[in-house]
Design a protein around this motif. Structure first.
Motif, PDB file in Angstrom:
ATOM      1  N   UNK A  93      -8.362  55.151  30.564  1.00 60.61           N
ATOM      2  CA  UNK A  93      -9.212  56.203  30.788  1.00 60.61           C
ATOM      3  C   UNK A  93      -8.161  56.785  32.161  1.00 60.61           C
ATOM      4  N   UNK A  94      -6.610  55.966  32.419  1.00 61.13           N
ATOM      5  CA  UNK A  94      -5.960  55.374  33.871  1.00 61.13           C
ATOM      6  C   UNK A  94      -4.970  55.855  33.276  1.00 61.13           C
ATOM      7  N   UNK A  95      -3.840  56.165  34.961  1.00 62.45           N
ATOM      8  CA  UNK A  95      -2.773  57.022  35.084  1.00 62.45           C
ATOM      9  C   UNK A  95      -1.839  56.033  36.287  1.00 62.45           C
ATOM     10  N   UNK A  96      -0.670  55.613  35.961  1.00 66.51           N
ATOM     11  CA  UNK A  96       0.190  54.694  36.013  1.00 66.51           C
ATOM     12  C   UNK A  96       1.080  55.500  36.641  1.00 66.51           C
ATOM     13  N   UNK A  97       1.601  55.881  37.762  1.00 67.40           N
ATOM     14  CA  UNK A  97       3.489  56.015  38.034  1.00 67.40           C
ATOM     15  C   UNK A  97       3.641  55.034  39.208  1.00 67.40           C
ATOM     16  N   UNK A  98       4.926  54.771  38.980  1.00 61.46           N
ATOM     17  CA  UNK A  98       6.152  54.048  39.234  1.00 61.46           C
ATOM     18  C   UNK A  98       7.669  54.837  39.107  1.00 61.46           C
ATOM     19  N   UNK A  99       8.289  54.216  40.762  1.00 62.90           N
ATOM     20  CA  UNK A  99       8.827  54.349  40.943  1.00 62.90           C
ATOM     21  C   UNK A  99       9.797  53.573  41.861  1.00 62.90           C
ATOM     22  N   UNK A 100      11.388  53.734  41.512  1.00 65.76           N
ATOM     23  CA  UNK A 100      12.131  52.596  42.125  1.00 65.76           C
ATOM     24  C   UNK A 100      12.704  53.597  43.233  1.00 65.76           C
ATOM     25  N   UNK A 101      13.307  52.840  43.973  1.00 60.92           N
ATOM     26  CA  UNK A 101      13.217  53.260  45.925  1.00 60.92           C
ATOM     27  C   UNK A 101      15.345  52.537  45.792  1.00 60.92           C
ATOM     28  N   UNK A 102      15.623  52.440  44.589  1.00 61.66           N
ATOM     29  CA  UNK A 102      16.870  51.931  45.428  1.00 61.66           C
ATOM     30  C   UNK A 102      16.527  49.614  45.315  1.00 61.66           C
ATOM     31  N   UNK A 103      17.803  49.348  45.688  1.00 59.46           N
ATOM     32  CA  UNK A 103      17.907  48.273  46.038  1.00 59.46           C
ATOM     33  C   UNK A 103      17.694  47.414  47.636  1.00 59.46           C
ATOM     34  N   UNK A 104      17.325  46.235  47.654  1.00 54.57           N
ATOM     35  CA  UNK A 104      17.326  45.288  48.710  1.00 54.57           C
ATOM     36  C   UNK A 104      18.337  44.865  48.838  1.00 54.57           C
ATOM     37  N   UNK A 105      18.723  44.171  48.001  1.00 61.90           N
ATOM     38  CA  UNK A 105      19.841  43.537  47.261  1.00 61.90           C
ATOM     39  C   UNK A 105      20.429  43.783  45.870  1.00 61.90           C
ATOM     40  N   UNK A 106      22.185  43.731  45.885  1.00 56.47           N
ATOM     41  CA  UNK A 106      22.583  43.752  43.837  1.00 56.47           C
ATOM     42  C   UNK A 106      21.906  42.705  43.326  1.00 56.47           C
ATOM     43  N   UNK A 107      22.229  42.941  42.076  1.00 57.14           N
ATOM     44  CA  UNK A 107      21.832  42.869  41.396  1.00 57.14           C
ATOM     45  C   UNK A 107      22.463  40.910  41.155  1.00 57.14           C
ATOM     46  N   UNK A 108      22.241  39.425  40.764  1.00 59.08           N
ATOM     47  CA  UNK A 108      22.326  38.698  41.338  1.00 59.08           C
ATOM     48  C   UNK A 108      22.364  38.367  39.917  1.00 59.08           C
ATOM     49  N   UNK A 109      23.969  37.570  39.135  1.00 61.94           N
ATOM     50  CA  UNK A 109      23.572  36.166  38.385  1.00 61.94           C
ATOM     51  C   UNK A 109      23.224  34.888  38.856  1.00 61.94           C
ATOM     52  N   UNK A 110      21.642  34.022  38.635  1.00 65.17           N
ATOM     53  CA  UNK A 110      22.006  33.159  39.080  1.00 65.17           C
ATOM     54  C   UNK A 110      21.904  32.008  37.722  1.00 65.17           C
ATOM     55  N   UNK A 111      21.832  32.209  36.549  1.00 69.37           N
ATOM     56  CA  UNK A 111      21.924  31.107  35.624  1.00 69.37           C
ATOM     57  C   UNK A 111      22.795  32.128  34.203  1.00 69.37           C
ATOM     58  N   UNK A 112      23.319  31.386  33.694  1.00 68.69           N
ATOM     59  CA  UNK A 112      23.771  31.724  32.431  1.00 68.69           C
ATOM     60  C   UNK A 112      24.269  30.508  31.054  1.00 68.69           C
ATOM     61  N   UNK A 113      23.927  30.298  30.317  1.00 67.03           N
ATOM     62  CA  UNK A 113      23.541  30.001  29.024  1.00 67.03           C
ATOM     63  C   UNK A 113      23.836  30.229  27.889  1.00 67.03           C
ATOM     64  N   UNK A 114      24.466  29.556  27.337  1.00 69.71           N
ATOM     65  CA  UNK A 114      24.640  29.484  25.489  1.00 69.71           C
ATOM     66  C   UNK A 114      24.520  28.554  24.387  1.00 69.71           C
ATOM     67  N   UNK A 115      23.899  28.859  23.240  1.00 69.69           N
ATOM     68  CA  UNK A 115      23.575  28.533  22.631  1.00 69.69           C
ATOM     69  C   UNK A 115      23.046  28.634  21.549  1.00 69.69           C
TER      70      UNK A 115
END
Length: 250
Positions: free
Chosen positions: A153-175
């Motif tokens: 019995x609850x409704x959630x509302x979410x809003x995106x307001x942009x970036x603080x910083x651009x996304x950044x790749x920090x770890x890449x793996x392959x197996x």
């Protein structure tokens, strides 16, 4: 109180310290952009399932580097970051080598990753399990689905307001199952640092604000793990889970 306790257990991107509103992404539009693949598909008479390897590597570079005056800590952080950078280069090389159907493009990947992250948060806020299943792999979907079950019995509302910083790749793996060969099954995992502006609000069935603040924008930093089956022509990058930066031990 039960509602508030349930809210505090949600994924970090949606955790509430102060009350928060929302404009949702259009799921049909989102699906149109990225063409999410189904979780189970039939190709050449065989069902292809996304395999669960767990998080291959959960290293997150620390946000700050110790002062050089504390040489021992400074040296360890520098060494760990350098080792991770080398492993990232190897991981990207393997992803490029093993991707039989779609070549790696970092710009395209970052765009897809950011939109997928927003879709997941938007779908979770409004309880859209179908979209969650499209953008998340099994472990993450199961986690979010279980959290949705605690709502009532609850409704959630979410809003995106942009970036603080651009996304950044920090770890890449392959197996995979075939070492350095192009044959066999292989997956790539990429951890992305998301630092965004978000707001959240929760309303009861009478549309009264019970948590969050529709006017308060919070900076949220998360490390999101994306995974793709490199040898599957129909697979796309989806959210496997999240990793939390842990306190460095020296």
């Amino acid at each position: 109180m039960n509602t508030l306790r349930a809210i505090q257990r949600v994924a970090p991107a949606l955790a509430l310290r102060q009350p928060q509103t929302a404009t949702y992404l259009n799921p049909a539009f989102a699906l149109g952009i990225r063409g999410y693949a189904s979780k189970h598909r039939v190709t050449e008479g065989k069902q292809i399932l996304v395999r669960d390897y767990g998080v291959i590597a959960n290293y997150v570079p620390p946000e700050t580097t110790p002062s050089v005056s504390d040489f021992h800590k400074w040296r360890l952080v520098k060494w760990r970051n350098m080792r991770n950078s080398v492993q990232n280069m190897l991981g990207i090389g393997l992803i490029k080598y093993k991707s039989l159907y779609e070549k790696w493009n970092s710009g395209k990947f970052m765009s897809v990753a950011e939109e997928t992250y927003k879709d997941m948060n938007s779908a979770f806020a409004r309880g859209d399990r179908n979209l969650l299943e499209e953008v998340c792999l099994d472990a993450m979907y199961s986690n979010l689905k279980n959290q949705l079950k605690t709502r009532s019995n609850v409704t959630w509302d979410w809003q995106y307001h942009g970036e603080v910083e651009p996304p950044k790749i920090v770890c890449v793996r392959c197996m995979g199952t075939s070492g350095f060969s192009k044959t066999g099954f292989s997956v790539g995992q990429v951890t992305v640092r998301m630092h965004t502006k978000q707001s959240m609000a929760v309303y009861d069935k009478k549309n009264r604000l019970i948590a969050g603040d529709p006017h308060k924008i919070q900076n949220v930093r998360e490390y999101v793990v994306f995974q793709r089956a490199l040898t599957d022509p129909e697979d796309v990058w989806k959210i496997y889970g999240k990793v939390a930066p842990t306190e460095q031990k020296f």
